[in-house]
Design an enzyme around this catalytic site. Structure first.
Site, PDB file in Angstrom:
ATOM      1  CE  LYS A 112      -2.167  -1.174   3.806  1.00  0.00           C
ATOM      2  NZ  LYS A 112      -1.491  -2.459   4.123  1.00  0.00           N
ATOM      3  NE  ARG A 126      -4.678  -1.491  10.292  1.00  0.00           N
ATOM      4  CZ  ARG A 126      -3.657  -0.968   9.633  1.00  0.00           C
ATOM      5  NH1 ARG A 126      -3.732   0.215   9.100  1.00  0.00           N
ATOM      6  NH2 ARG A 126      -2.556  -1.662   9.524  1.00  0.00           N
ATOM      7  NE  ARG A 170       7.586  -2.324   6.247  1.00  0.00           N
ATOM      8  CZ  ARG A 170       6.291  -2.139   6.443  1.00  0.00           C
ATOM      9  NH1 ARG A 170       5.558  -1.590   5.486  1.00  0.00           N
ATOM     10  NH2 ARG A 170       5.728  -2.525   7.562  1.00  0.00           N
ATOM     11  NE  ARG A 215       5.887  -0.152  10.338  1.00  0.00           N
ATOM     12  CZ  ARG A 215       4.761  -0.189   9.612  1.00  0.00           C
ATOM     13  NH1 ARG A 215       4.681   0.478   8.477  1.00  0.00           N
ATOM     14  NH2 ARG A 215       3.736  -0.908  10.004  1.00  0.00           N
ATOM     15  NE  ARG A 264       2.046  -4.908  11.174  1.00  0.00           N
ATOM     16  CZ  ARG A 264       3.083  -4.658  10.375  1.00  0.00           C
ATOM     17  NH1 ARG A 264       4.289  -5.114  10.686  1.00  0.00           N
ATOM     18  NH2 ARG A 264       2.916  -3.955   9.284  1.00  0.00           N
TER      19      ARG A 264
HETATM   20  P1  AP5 Z   1       4.762  -1.575   1.870  1.00  0.00           P
HETATM   21  O1  AP5 Z   1       4.437  -0.758   0.674  1.00  0.00           O
HETATM   22  O2  AP5 Z   1       5.522  -0.927   2.966  1.00  0.00           O
HETATM   23  O3  AP5 Z   1       3.453  -2.317   2.442  1.00  0.00           O
HETATM   24  P2  AP5 Z   1       2.173  -1.769   3.166  1.00  0.00           P
HETATM   25  O4  AP5 Z   1       1.002  -2.454   2.559  1.00  0.00           O
HETATM   26  O5  AP5 Z   1       2.163  -0.271   3.192  1.00  0.00           O
HETATM   27  O6  AP5 Z   1       2.408  -2.388   4.604  1.00  0.00           O
HETATM   28  P3  AP5 Z   1       2.338  -1.758   6.070  1.00  0.00           P
HETATM   29  O7  AP5 Z   1       3.017  -2.739   6.976  1.00  0.00           O
HETATM   30  O8  AP5 Z   1       2.849  -0.353   6.110  1.00  0.00           O
HETATM   31  O9  AP5 Z   1       0.841  -1.790   6.325  1.00  0.00           O
HETATM   32  P4  AP5 Z   1       0.181  -1.851   7.665  1.00  0.00           P
HETATM   33  O10 AP5 Z   1      -1.209  -1.745   7.210  1.00  0.00           O
HETATM   34  O11 AP5 Z   1       0.498  -2.994   8.545  1.00  0.00           O
HETATM   35  O12 AP5 Z   1       0.861  -0.627   8.483  1.00  0.00           O
HETATM   36  P5  AP5 Z   1       0.313   0.761   8.953  1.00  0.00           P
HETATM   37  O13 AP5 Z   1       1.453   1.704   8.960  1.00  0.00           O
HETATM   38  O14 AP5 Z   1      -0.927   1.149   8.224  1.00  0.00           O
HETATM   39  O15 AP5 Z   1       5.560  -2.870   1.346  1.00  0.00           O
HETATM   40  C1  AP5 Z   1       6.027  -3.857   2.251  1.00  0.00           C
HETATM   41  C2  AP5 Z   1       7.416  -4.350   1.814  1.00  0.00           C
HETATM   42  O16 AP5 Z   1       7.301  -5.073   0.575  1.00  0.00           O
HETATM   43  C3  AP5 Z   1       8.415  -3.227   1.533  1.00  0.00           C
HETATM   44  O17 AP5 Z   1       9.676  -3.644   1.961  1.00  0.00           O
HETATM   45  C4  AP5 Z   1       8.368  -3.049   0.011  1.00  0.00           C
HETATM   46  O18 AP5 Z   1       9.599  -2.570  -0.507  1.00  0.00           O
HETATM   47  C5  AP5 Z   1       8.065  -4.458  -0.473  1.00  0.00           C
HETATM   48  N1  AP5 Z   1       7.200  -4.488  -1.663  1.00  0.00           N
HETATM   49  C6  AP5 Z   1       6.183  -3.613  -1.972  1.00  0.00           C
HETATM   50  N2  AP5 Z   1       5.605  -3.953  -3.133  1.00  0.00           N
HETATM   51  C7  AP5 Z   1       6.255  -5.068  -3.578  1.00  0.00           C
HETATM   52  C8  AP5 Z   1       6.101  -5.910  -4.730  1.00  0.00           C
HETATM   53  N3  AP5 Z   1       5.151  -5.659  -5.669  1.00  0.00           N
HETATM   54  N4  AP5 Z   1       6.933  -6.975  -4.845  1.00  0.00           N
HETATM   55  C9  AP5 Z   1       7.895  -7.230  -3.899  1.00  0.00           C
HETATM   56  N5  AP5 Z   1       8.086  -6.470  -2.803  1.00  0.00           N
HETATM   57  C10 AP5 Z   1       7.262  -5.400  -2.627  1.00  0.00           C
HETATM   58  O19 AP5 Z   1      -0.135   0.445  10.448  1.00  0.00           O
HETATM   59  C11 AP5 Z   1       0.804   0.168  11.481  1.00  0.00           C
HETATM   60  C12 AP5 Z   1       0.080   0.088  12.820  1.00  0.00           C
HETATM   61  O20 AP5 Z   1      -0.540   1.359  13.128  1.00  0.00           O
HETATM   62  C13 AP5 Z   1      -1.080  -0.931  12.903  1.00  0.00           C
HETATM   63  O21 AP5 Z   1      -0.621  -2.216  13.215  1.00  0.00           O
HETATM   64  C14 AP5 Z   1      -1.948  -0.300  14.015  1.00  0.00           C
HETATM   65  O22 AP5 Z   1      -1.424  -0.570  15.297  1.00  0.00           O
HETATM   66  C15 AP5 Z   1      -1.808   1.202  13.742  1.00  0.00           C
HETATM   67  N6  AP5 Z   1      -2.856   1.711  12.831  1.00  0.00           N
HETATM   68  C16 AP5 Z   1      -2.684   2.321  11.609  1.00  0.00           C
HETATM   69  N7  AP5 Z   1      -3.852   2.632  11.047  1.00  0.00           N
HETATM   70  C17 AP5 Z   1      -4.817   2.223  11.921  1.00  0.00           C
HETATM   71  C18 AP5 Z   1      -6.244   2.230  11.897  1.00  0.00           C
HETATM   72  N8  AP5 Z   1      -6.916   2.734  10.833  1.00  0.00           N
HETATM   73  N9  AP5 Z   1      -6.913   1.710  12.967  1.00  0.00           N
HETATM   74  C19 AP5 Z   1      -6.265   1.210  14.026  1.00  0.00           C
HETATM   75  N10 AP5 Z   1      -4.915   1.142  14.108  1.00  0.00           N
HETATM   76  C20 AP5 Z   1      -4.196   1.636  13.069  1.00  0.00           C
END
Ligand code: AP5
Ligand code: ZN
Length: 220
Positions: free
Chosen positions: A16, A91, A130, A163, A174
């Site tokens: 994402k 979410r 990552r 992270r 997660r």
């Molecule tokens: P990346 O693009 O970083 O993936 P992502 O989908 O953004 O993953 P996240 O871990 O950031 O999502 P998340 O939803 O867990 O975290 P968030 O910050 O929202 O890609 C991942 C890796 O793969 C990278 O190394 C990249 O280079 C590689 N990659 C990408 N595309 C690729 C491809 N096509 N092929 C190969 N490799 C690839 O949330 C974190 C925490 O915050 C949550 O756990 C929660 O505690 C809190 N939080 C955030 N939002 C909320 C909410 N709305 N409600 C409640 N808690 C929340």
């Protein structure tokens, strides 16, 4: 002009964040990542950050009231008037309902929910390898998307870090939280007829091409 009120949905590690910056730039809409906003609050040691950190470190969701407050406030900013790209929000069903209500007040509704799908074992590999830029938050991967210089961001030369919640045990939690609380949102948006499913196992460029096909031209 067309309205781009967009959601990027998908499990942790689906890509994402990787796709969001390109979509935001090409469609000239702000990228709203609740994860990035929460991590900035943790770094600045605000009340919200101190409160949120314990949930984030455990791979649990931060309470709905907190994130809904963040997004409501963000939607007051004038840059969201022509659209936005939500990343990591909503979410839970209550978050989706709150977003619908906030948009309804503005006479708007979600135009597309882009769901990026990737197999679970690939997600674990992506997340544990990552690395993220401390300055601009750009994501890299030690094998799949390595920076030109180890430990240094290609875009801004910022320092790359891992992270806290990318340790394997936390990643597995997660993914479990995603399955139980977030995956039901695909049905929720399917009922509104706005879902586009994208194969996230392709290369980042191919994933982006699929997304562009769904969204169509960016307009003027
Ligand atoms: P990346 O693009 O970083 O993936 P992502 O989908 O953004 O993953 P996240 O871990 O950031 O999502 P998340 O939803 O867990 O975290 P968030 O910050 O929202 O890609 C991942 C890796 O793969 C990278 O190394 C990249 O280079 C590689 N990659 C990408 N595309 C690729 C491809 N096509 N092929 C190969 N490799 C690839 O949330 C974190 C925490 O915050 C949550 O756990 C929660 O505690 C809190 N939080 C955030 N939002 C909320 C909410 N709305 N409600 C409640 N808690 C929340
Ligand atoms: Zn950077």
């Amino acid at each position: 002009m067309s309205q781009f009120d967009l959601i990027l949905l998908g499990p942790p590690g689906a890509g994402k964040g990787t796709q969001a910056s390109r979509i935001a730039a090409d469609y000239r809409i702000p990228h709203v990542s609740t994860g990035d906003i929460l991590r900035a609050a943790v770094k600045n040691q605000t009340q919200m950050g101190l409160e949120g950190k314990k949930y984030m470190d455990a791979g649990e969701l931060v309470p709905d009231a907190v994130v809904i407050g963040i997004v409501r406030e963000r939607l007051q900013e004038p840059d969201t008037a022509k659209g936005f790209l939500m990343d990591g929000f909503p979410r839970t069903i209550p978050q989706a309902q709150a977003l619908d209500a906030a948009l309804d007040d503005l006479g708007r509704a979600i135009t597309k929910t882009i769901v990026i799908l990737v197999d679970e074992e690939d997600l674990v590999k992506r997340l544990t390898g990552r690395r993220i830029c401390r300055v601009c938050q750009a994501p890299f991967h030690v094998n799949f998307n390595p920076p030109r210089e180890e430990g240094v961001c290609d875009k801004c030369r910022g320092e790359l870090y891992q992270r806290d919640d990318d340790a394997e045990a936390t990643v597995r939690n997660r993914l479990e939280v995603y399955r139980s609380q977030t995956e039901p949102l695909i049905d929720y948006y399917d009922r509104a007829g706005v879902v586009a499913r994208i194969d996230g196992a392709q290369s980042p460029d191919e994933v982006y091409a699929s997304i562009r096909e769904v969204l169509g031209p960016a307009g003027e």
